[in-house]
Design a protein around this motif. Structure first.
Motif, short mmCIF file in Angstrom:
data_model
loop_
_atom_site.label_atom_id
_atom_site.label_comp_id
_atom_site.label_asym_id
_atom_site.label_seq_id
_atom_site.Cartn_x
_atom_site.Cartn_y
_atom_site.Cartn_z
N ILE A 1 12.20 8.64 -9.87
CA ILE A 1 12.28 9.99 -9.31
C ILE A 1 13.58 10.67 -9.76
CG2 ILE A 1 12.57 11.29 -7.16
CD1 ILE A 1 10.57 9.32 -5.88
N SER A 2 14.68 9.93 -9.71
CA SER A 2 15.95 10.53 -10.13
C SER A 2 15.94 10.84 -11.62
CB SER A 2 17.12 9.61 -9.77
OG SER A 2 17.05 8.42 -10.53
N GLU A 3 15.25 10.01 -12.40
CA GLU A 3 15.14 10.28 -13.83
C GLU A 3 14.43 11.61 -14.08
OE1 GLU A 3 12.51 8.45 -17.45
OE2 GLU A 3 13.48 7.03 -16.09
N TYR A 4 13.36 11.86 -13.36
CA TYR A 4 12.61 13.10 -13.53
C TYR A 4 13.33 14.31 -12.95
CZ TYR A 4 8.57 10.53 -15.22
OH TYR A 4 7.72 9.75 -15.95
N LEU A 5 14.18 14.10 -11.97
CA LEU A 5 14.91 15.22 -11.36
C LEU A 5 16.21 15.54 -12.07
CD1 LEU A 5 14.42 14.51 -7.55
CD2 LEU A 5 13.28 16.23 -8.95
N VAL A 6 16.90 14.52 -12.56
CA VAL A 6 18.22 14.72 -13.14
C VAL A 6 18.11 15.27 -14.57
CG1 VAL A 6 20.31 13.54 -13.90
CG2 VAL A 6 19.33 13.03 -11.67
N ALA A 7 17.19 14.77 -15.36
CA ALA A 7 17.08 15.20 -16.77
C ALA A 7 16.90 16.71 -16.90
CB ALA A 7 15.97 14.44 -17.47
N PRO A 8 15.99 17.34 -16.17
CA PRO A 8 15.87 18.80 -16.30
C PRO A 8 17.11 19.56 -15.83
CG PRO A 8 13.91 17.91 -15.26
CD PRO A 8 14.90 16.80 -15.35
N MET A 9 17.88 18.97 -14.94
CA MET A 9 19.09 19.64 -14.46
C MET A 9 20.23 19.50 -15.47
SD MET A 9 18.84 18.56 -10.45
CE MET A 9 20.55 18.87 -10.17
N ILE A 10 20.23 18.44 -16.25
CA ILE A 10 21.31 18.21 -17.21
C ILE A 10 21.11 18.99 -18.50
CG2 ILE A 10 22.34 16.42 -18.68
CD1 ILE A 10 22.04 14.49 -16.38
N LEU A 11 19.87 19.22 -18.89
CA LEU A 11 19.57 19.88 -20.17
C LEU A 11 20.28 21.22 -20.35
CD1 LEU A 11 18.02 19.61 -22.80
CD2 LEU A 11 16.11 20.76 -21.68
N PRO A 12 20.27 22.12 -19.37
CA PRO A 12 21.01 23.38 -19.58
C PRO A 12 22.50 23.18 -19.83
CG PRO A 12 19.55 23.59 -17.71
CD PRO A 12 19.52 22.15 -18.12
N PHE A 13 23.09 22.18 -19.23
CA PHE A 13 24.51 21.93 -19.45
C PHE A 13 24.78 21.38 -20.85
CE2 PHE A 13 24.14 21.68 -14.79
CZ PHE A 13 25.00 22.72 -14.48
N THR A 14 23.80 20.65 -21.39
CA THR A 14 23.99 20.15 -22.76
C THR A 14 23.96 21.30 -23.76
OG1 THR A 14 21.62 19.70 -23.04
CG2 THR A 14 22.98 17.89 -22.25
N TYR A 15 23.16 22.33 -23.49
CA TYR A 15 23.18 23.49 -24.37
C TYR A 15 24.55 24.16 -24.35
CZ TYR A 15 18.09 23.36 -24.87
OH TYR A 15 16.80 22.99 -25.15
N LEU A 16 25.17 24.24 -23.19
CA LEU A 16 26.49 24.86 -23.10
C LEU A 16 27.56 23.99 -23.75
CD1 LEU A 16 26.43 26.35 -19.50
CD2 LEU A 16 26.40 27.60 -21.66
N CYS A 17 27.48 22.69 -23.51
CA CYS A 17 28.48 21.78 -24.07
C CYS A 17 28.38 21.67 -25.58
CB CYS A 17 28.33 20.38 -23.45
SG CYS A 17 28.74 20.34 -21.70
#
Length: 121
Positions: free
Chosen positions: A12-28
């Motif tokens: 569950i955390s894998e499916y919830l965390v990955a979509p939340m991290i993706l926008p930050f990777t675009y910025l980084c």
């Protein structure tokens, strides 16, 4: 029983965390996404020139050019135009800042980084 709960919670955390991290990777990865896009466009430009020289040589020899080669060349032109437009728009918007010029406009950075990442993938 505990192992099952842990594995379910991990999934569950894998499916919830990955979509939340993706926008930050675009910025980084903002700068690296554009550098990768520029590098890939450079490689594509070299490949296109090589194919064009071969096509010109074949035409001079009276050979027919296959339809898939002509389609590839037109697809490459479209891709290079789209990537060039993204790079041009980013250069224009590079100076747009928020909070009275104190920090970069994160929304613009995110949007252009996402476009650049999708274009070179």
């Amino acid at each position: 029983m505990v192992e099952i709960v842990i594995s379910v919670a991990a999934k569950i955390s894998e499916y919830l965390v990955a979509p939340m991290i993706l926008p930050f990777t675009y910025l980084c990865n903002y700068k690296s996404n554009f550098e990768n896009l520029k590098n890939e466009i450079g490689k594509l430009r070299v490949a296109r020139e090589s194919v064009l020289h071969r096509v010109d040589d074949a035409k001079r020899n009276g050979e027919d050019i296959e339809q898939k080669v002509e389609k590839w060349l037109s697809d490459v032109d479209k891709i290079m135009d789209a990537a060039g437009q993204i790079i041009e728009d980013e250069e224009r918007a590079k100076n747009s800042r928020c909070f009275r010029g104190l920090c970069p406009n994160l929304t613009t950075c995110y949007q252009f980084s996402k476009k650049a990442a999708k274009e070179w993938w």
